[in-house]
Design a protein around this motif. Structure first.
Motif, PDB file in Angstrom:
ATOM      1  N   LEU A  47      39.472  -2.175   0.047  1.00  0.00           N
ATOM      2  CA  LEU A  47      39.309  -1.375   1.107  1.00  0.00           C
ATOM      3  C   LEU A  47      37.988  -0.588   0.898  1.00  0.00           C
ATOM      4  O   LEU A  47      38.157   0.357   0.017  1.00  0.00           O
ATOM      5  N   GLN A  48      36.901  -0.793   1.609  1.00  0.00           N
ATOM      6  CA  GLN A  48      35.529  -0.169   0.994  1.00  0.00           C
ATOM      7  C   GLN A  48      35.272   0.957   2.114  1.00  0.00           C
ATOM      8  O   GLN A  48      36.224   1.477   2.770  1.00  0.00           O
ATOM      9  N   LEU A  49      34.033   1.536   1.927  1.00  0.00           N
ATOM     10  CA  LEU A  49      33.956   2.593   2.999  1.00  0.00           C
ATOM     11  C   LEU A  49      33.961   2.348   4.394  1.00  0.00           C
ATOM     12  O   LEU A  49      34.498   3.073   5.053  1.00  0.00           O
ATOM     13  N   HIS A  50      33.558   1.208   4.868  1.00  0.00           N
ATOM     14  CA  HIS A  50      33.558   0.885   6.230  1.00  0.00           C
ATOM     15  C   HIS A  50      34.560  -0.402   6.546  1.00  0.00           C
ATOM     16  O   HIS A  50      34.693  -0.355   7.718  1.00  0.00           O
ATOM     17  N   LEU A 417      26.696   3.616  -2.222  1.00  0.00           N
ATOM     18  CA  LEU A 417      27.413   4.239  -1.411  1.00  0.00           C
ATOM     19  C   LEU A 417      27.009   3.563  -0.095  1.00  0.00           C
ATOM     20  O   LEU A 417      27.502   4.121   0.923  1.00  0.00           O
ATOM     21  N   CYS A 420      30.555   1.185  -1.203  1.00  0.00           N
ATOM     22  CA  CYS A 420      31.537   1.250  -1.942  1.00  0.00           C
ATOM     23  C   CYS A 420      32.319   2.567  -1.927  1.00  0.00           C
ATOM     24  O   CYS A 420      31.705   3.635  -1.713  1.00  0.00           O
ATOM     25  N   ASP A 421      33.475   2.366  -1.852  1.00  0.00           N
ATOM     26  CA  ASP A 421      34.528   3.541  -1.752  1.00  0.00           C
ATOM     27  C   ASP A 421      34.143   4.802  -2.970  1.00  0.00           C
ATOM     28  O   ASP A 421      34.567   5.742  -2.818  1.00  0.00           O
ATOM     29  N   LEU A 422      33.926   4.096  -4.035  1.00  0.00           N
ATOM     30  CA  LEU A 422      33.842   4.904  -5.285  1.00  0.00           C
ATOM     31  C   LEU A 422      32.509   5.618  -5.571  1.00  0.00           C
ATOM     32  O   LEU A 422      32.297   6.350  -6.123  1.00  0.00           O
ATOM     33  N   ALA A 423      31.402   5.018  -4.898  1.00  0.00           N
ATOM     34  CA  ALA A 423      29.983   5.491  -5.434  1.00  0.00           C
ATOM     35  C   ALA A 423      29.787   6.978  -4.956  1.00  0.00           C
ATOM     36  O   ALA A 423      30.311   7.487  -4.118  1.00  0.00           O
ATOM     37  N   ASN A 424      28.828   7.455  -5.961  1.00  0.00           N
ATOM     38  CA  ASN A 424      28.260   8.882  -5.421  1.00  0.00           C
ATOM     39  C   ASN A 424      26.978   8.887  -4.919  1.00  0.00           C
ATOM     40  O   ASN A 424      26.540   9.840  -4.389  1.00  0.00           O
ATOM     41  N   ARG A 426      23.563   6.099  -3.264  1.00  0.00           N
ATOM     42  CA  ARG A 426      23.196   4.574  -3.054  1.00  0.00           C
ATOM     43  C   ARG A 426      22.423   4.166  -4.050  1.00  0.00           C
ATOM     44  O   ARG A 426      21.379   4.776  -4.703  1.00  0.00           O
TER      45      ARG A 426
ATOM     46  N   ARG B   3      26.208  12.751   0.206  1.00  0.00           N
ATOM     47  CA  ARG B   3      27.095  11.792   0.173  1.00  0.00           C
ATOM     48  C   ARG B   3      28.062  11.726   1.464  1.00  0.00           C
ATOM     49  O   ARG B   3      28.377  10.728   2.242  1.00  0.00           O
ATOM     50  N   VAL B   6      26.989   9.834   4.746  1.00  0.00           N
ATOM     51  CA  VAL B   6      26.869   8.442   4.437  1.00  0.00           C
ATOM     52  C   VAL B   6      28.387   7.915   4.559  1.00  0.00           C
ATOM     53  O   VAL B   6      28.731   7.046   5.275  1.00  0.00           O
ATOM     54  N   ARG B   7      29.362   8.750   3.965  1.00  0.00           N
ATOM     55  CA  ARG B   7      30.590   8.235   4.053  1.00  0.00           C
ATOM     56  C   ARG B   7      31.258   8.603   5.250  1.00  0.00           C
ATOM     57  O   ARG B   7      31.197   9.263   6.094  1.00  0.00           O
ATOM     58  N   ARG B   8      32.037   7.497   5.822  1.00  0.00           N
ATOM     59  CA  ARG B   8      32.864   7.353   6.932  1.00  0.00           C
ATOM     60  C   ARG B   8      34.255   6.749   6.592  1.00  0.00           C
ATOM     61  O   ARG B   8      34.468   5.863   5.726  1.00  0.00           O
ATOM     62  N   LYS B   9      35.108   7.357   7.421  1.00  0.00           N
ATOM     63  CA  LYS B   9      36.522   6.996   6.963  1.00  0.00           C
ATOM     64  C   LYS B   9      36.700   5.563   7.684  1.00  0.00           C
ATOM     65  O   LYS B   9      36.394   5.264   8.819  1.00  0.00           O
ATOM     66  N   PRO B  10      37.406   4.373   7.044  1.00  0.00           N
ATOM     67  CA  PRO B  10      37.479   3.157   7.583  1.00  0.00           C
ATOM     68  C   PRO B  10      38.289   3.357   8.667  1.00  0.00           C
ATOM     69  O   PRO B  10      39.401   4.005   8.594  1.00  0.00           O
ATOM     70  N   SER B  11      38.070   2.670   9.733  1.00  0.00           N
ATOM     71  CA  SER B  11      39.010   2.714  10.885  1.00  0.00           C
ATOM     72  C   SER B  11      39.879   1.361  10.980  1.00  0.00           C
ATOM     73  O   SER B  11      40.642   1.302  11.849  1.00  0.00           O
ATOM     74  N   VAL B  12      39.749   0.723   9.867  1.00  0.00           N
ATOM     75  CA  VAL B  12      40.342  -0.624   9.864  1.00  0.00           C
ATOM     76  C   VAL B  12      41.619  -0.477   9.260  1.00  0.00           C
ATOM     77  O   VAL B  12      42.425  -1.571   8.950  1.00  0.00           O
TER      78      VAL B  12
END
Lengths: 550, 193
Positions: A47-50, A417, A420-424, A426, B3, B6-12
């Motif tokens: 499960l990644q960022l998007h 970024l 990836c969910d872990l990245a700090n 890009r 950060r 860029v970061r968004r909560k996945p809606s999936v």
């Protein structure tokens, strides 16, 4: 290449059914996300960022045309029309839906592929030399041993819930093209004085926040005992590796805290108990796997005149031949690197159309054999020199003929970024900007071999520790910031780079790299002295000054 | 860029309400056991004169001889994840059961413990998996020599049946007697091992 028989087919099909059941149970709420996480991870589903990301295993980086076409189909049907080749010779799709994942696995099973053990705290896909079977300097095709390891490690009853993930690489040449010593176990195949295949076993390498170059733990391991010795290595790790802190759970931490001698002693003691047991490999079993990796039916050829003439006639082809074509063990043949690093592009990405183009070329000109390199490029290991010009033209038509293999724009970058969910920070845009800055092909060739590797966080998926120039993205007070490392190398002289200076914002990175490169060009003895050699001869000082220069 | 921009909560992510934790059910030969004769004793709890008791490794090492001499009383030991099975080895001939604890399902040390028990010490008694035993571990546990499970699953017998037939072929030799694929291939080719 290895082909499934009914045993492999059965196991992979049953895995698809099992995963379908697991997804159903998750959707019905019979499992928590935490419980499901480990299961989906063992099927490569992150499960990644998007979105969910599905990582598909490409065992030791070997693909045939039909598999590549199926990957293209998956890219179109379930993703956004492209895939991303990784530093572990795998491919990942960044935009899949959970509900589709079982169907994708089923489509993969149709072409003898899967996503087994591409994640999770288990033994991952074994990686190897992208030129395996073609390289003149190899002892034998290392993929024979990768396949033996693949089978042994698949759903291993004892080692599927290790303290942390576990990566094995196998090389069969003096030159290391796999970054072998940054793996949990690196195996170097050699021939001993009696002409038998033996292994040198390196254990406890790794990158991440605490990088180590793996120390040599065992020399001259006889090949019949490979699996029993690996089982002993893993057993000591499974019992004594740390489980209290995931950042300290990799085997490198165990080996370094025990010391390589003590770790080796414990493995030896364990191995003595079982070396003559059921894991001892019979010659017939080795021979049966080896038979899958016999060289293709090469024709008796001499150095191609047509190739030489085409190089004279077409300067762009000649340039590509200089950078992307490599000598082959068979006279009249060559290996060609297909760069997935177009100037300003996303390192490792390929569109569905490009995958199909490569598949067609491989089928027509390259014995149906395609490799993925840990540098995130593709390779046609066996091409007749006579056909190189046609191959080049077909690649060029698909936008795949960038002549930069091994040059400064052939950058390794993690997804960073952007995904990836872990990245700090890009990584991809930094790679793109550097690539654009050095777009001039003549200048790139003049600079020569220079490996830039970019990670968007300390986990080091972009191999920044072992880049000649490494770039590490960090989060500084909520802003992306980049630290620069110099002097690392991933080859047989593997070495960790060091961070120089205090770092810089992303838009300052290309200029800093440019100054370091200019300093190198100024200081190198001659065109033959590569960046890393000049750095090692001269020392860091002038390069560090250039990094932060006016 | 920051950060957080860029970061968004996945809606999936699948949204399902958490269910109450499931209690473990003892499975013997795949069937839910009506009762469990074994009692796990705390270290400060005195042992009854007879009956089947499970003690910690520490207590086994301290009182093993005396505990084993109880008339009509069976003895078992609980091996915690960090315990060394080697220490229990001298007592194994007097034990009828070894319980191997999985403190959390992802802690795989118990797999090694079970294999050593069966393959190195040739332990013939019961090896019982206790703790955070989830159905997706069963396939691996069965291959490592476990034969009883205190399983946390909604329908434990069905989960067990699924695990047993999850994979009809395996690649590597282990504690179970299954013939791995490479061996079957050799037999078929007439080479034998």
């Amino acid at each position: 290449m290895y082909r499934y028989d009914e045993f492999d087919e059965t196991i992979v099909r049953e895995r698809v059914a099992q995963f379908r059941d697991q997804v159903d149970r998750r959707i019905r709420g019979e499992m928590t996300e935490d419980q499901f996480k480990q299961l989906r991870l063992m099927n490569g589903l992150y499960l990644q960022l998007h979105a969910y990301m599905l990582r598909i295993a490409v065992p030791y980086g070997t693909l045939n045309a039909r598999q590549l076409e199926q990957l293209a189909m998956i890219a179109r049907k379930y993703d956004r029309g492209y895939g991303h080749f990784t530093t572990r010779q795998n491919i990942q799709f960044n935009w899949v839906k959970l509900i589709d994942a079982p169907d994708i696995l089923s489509d993969l099973a149709d072409v003898e592929m899967h996503a087994i053990q591409t994640s999770g705290n288990c033994i991952r896909n074994t990686t190897s030399d992208q030129f395996a079977g073609a390289a003149a300097d190899e002892v034998e095709d290392p993929r024979v041993w990768c396949e033996i390891i693949r089978q042994w490690s698949t759903f291993h009853p004892e080692f599927s819930f290790l303290p942390r993930k576990f990566k094995i690489a196998v090389v069969a040449s003096e030159e290391d093209r796999t970054a072998m010593r940054t793996h949990d176990i690196g195996l170097r195949l050699r021939k001993n004085a009696a002409g038998e295949i033996v292994f040198d076993v390196y254990v406890g390498g790794g990158q991440g926040r605490t990088p180590f170059i793996a120390p040599l733990i065992k020399q001259d391991l006889s090949s019949a005992h490979l699996l029993s010795y690996l089982e002993a290595c893993l057993r000591v790790y499974n019992r004594y590796g740390r489980r209290d802190n995931s950042f300290k759970a990799r085997i490198k931490i165990l080996v370094s805290s025990l010391g390589p001698e003590e770790y080796g002693r414990q493995v030896e003691a364990e191995w003595e108990e079982m070396r003559e047991g059921v894991l001892k490999l019979p010659d017939a079993e080795i021979a049966a796997i080896r038979a899958y990796f016999t060289p293709p039916a090469f024709a008796a050829k001499r150095e191609s005149e047509a190739y030489a003439r085409a190089r004279i006639a077409d300067a762009a082809f000649d340039r590509w031949a200089r950078t992307n074509v490599r000598a082959h063990k068979q006279p009249g043949y060559a290996s060609a690197t297909i760069s997935l690093k177009p100037i300003g592009g996303v390192p490792g990405d390929a569109s569905a159309g490009q995958m199909e183009a490569v598949a067609a070329i491989a089928r027509r000109y390259a014995f149906d054999d395609v490799r993925v390199s840990h540098e995130q490029n593709l390779v046609l290991p066996h091409v007749a020199q006579d056909d190189l010009y046609a191959v080049y033209q077909a690649l060029d038509e698909a936008g795949l003929a960038t002549p930069n293999a091994g040059l400064i724009s052939d950058i390794i970058a993690c997804p960073g970024l952007d995904y990836c969910d872990l990245a700090n920070a890009r990584a991809i845009p930094v790679a793109q900007e550097i690539s654009k800055r050095f777009a001039n092909l003549d200048a790139q060739e003049k600079i020569g071999d220079l490996e830039i590797k970019i990670s968007g966080c300390i986990n080091a998926c972009g191999h920044h520790h072992v880049g000649h120039i490494g770039i590490l993205g960090v989060d500084k007070h909520g802003e992306e910031f980049y630290q620069i490392l110099l002097g690392g190398r991933a080859d047989e002289k593997a070495k960790l780079g060091k961070i120089y200076g205090k770092g810089m914002p992303g838009d300052a990175v290309p200029g800093a790299i440019e100054r370091v490169v200019a300093k190198y060009l100024e200081l190198r003895k001659d065109q033959g002295e590569r960046f890393i050699e000049a750095f090692e001869r001269i020392g860091p000082q002038p390069f560090e000054e250039a990094l932060y220069g006016a | 860029m920051a950060r957080e921009q860029v970061r968004r909560k996945p809606s999936v992510v699948v949204k399902v309400a958490p269910k109450p934790p499931i209690e473990g059910v003892l499975l013997r030969e795949g069937r839910a056991a009506a009762n469990d004769p074994w009692i796990t004793l705390a270290d400060d709890q005195s042992a009854p004169g007879d009956g089947a008791v499970i003690v910690s490794l520490k207590r086994l090492l301290a009182e093993g001889e005396a505990l084993a001499r109880r008339p009509g009383g069976k003895l078992g030991v609980l091996i915690a994840a960090g315990d060394s099975i080697e220490e229990a080895a001298p007592y194994l001939p007097q034990l009828a059961l070894v319980a191997v604890d999985f403190p959390i399902w992802r802690d795989g040390r118990g797999f090694t413990t079970a294999r050593l028990l069966r393959e190195r010490y040739h332990f013939k008694g019961t090896v019982r998996a206790v703790g955070d035993v989830l159905q997706d571990l069963l396939f691996f546990m069965l291959r490592c020599g476990f034969d009883e499970f205190v399983l946390k699953a909604k329908d434990p017998e069905a989960a067990y049946a699924r695990a047993v037939k999850a994979f009809s072929q395996v690649y590597q030799p282990s504690t179970d007697a299954r013939a791995p694929a490479p061996l079957q291939r050799l037999r078929r080719a007439g080479a034998g091992r």
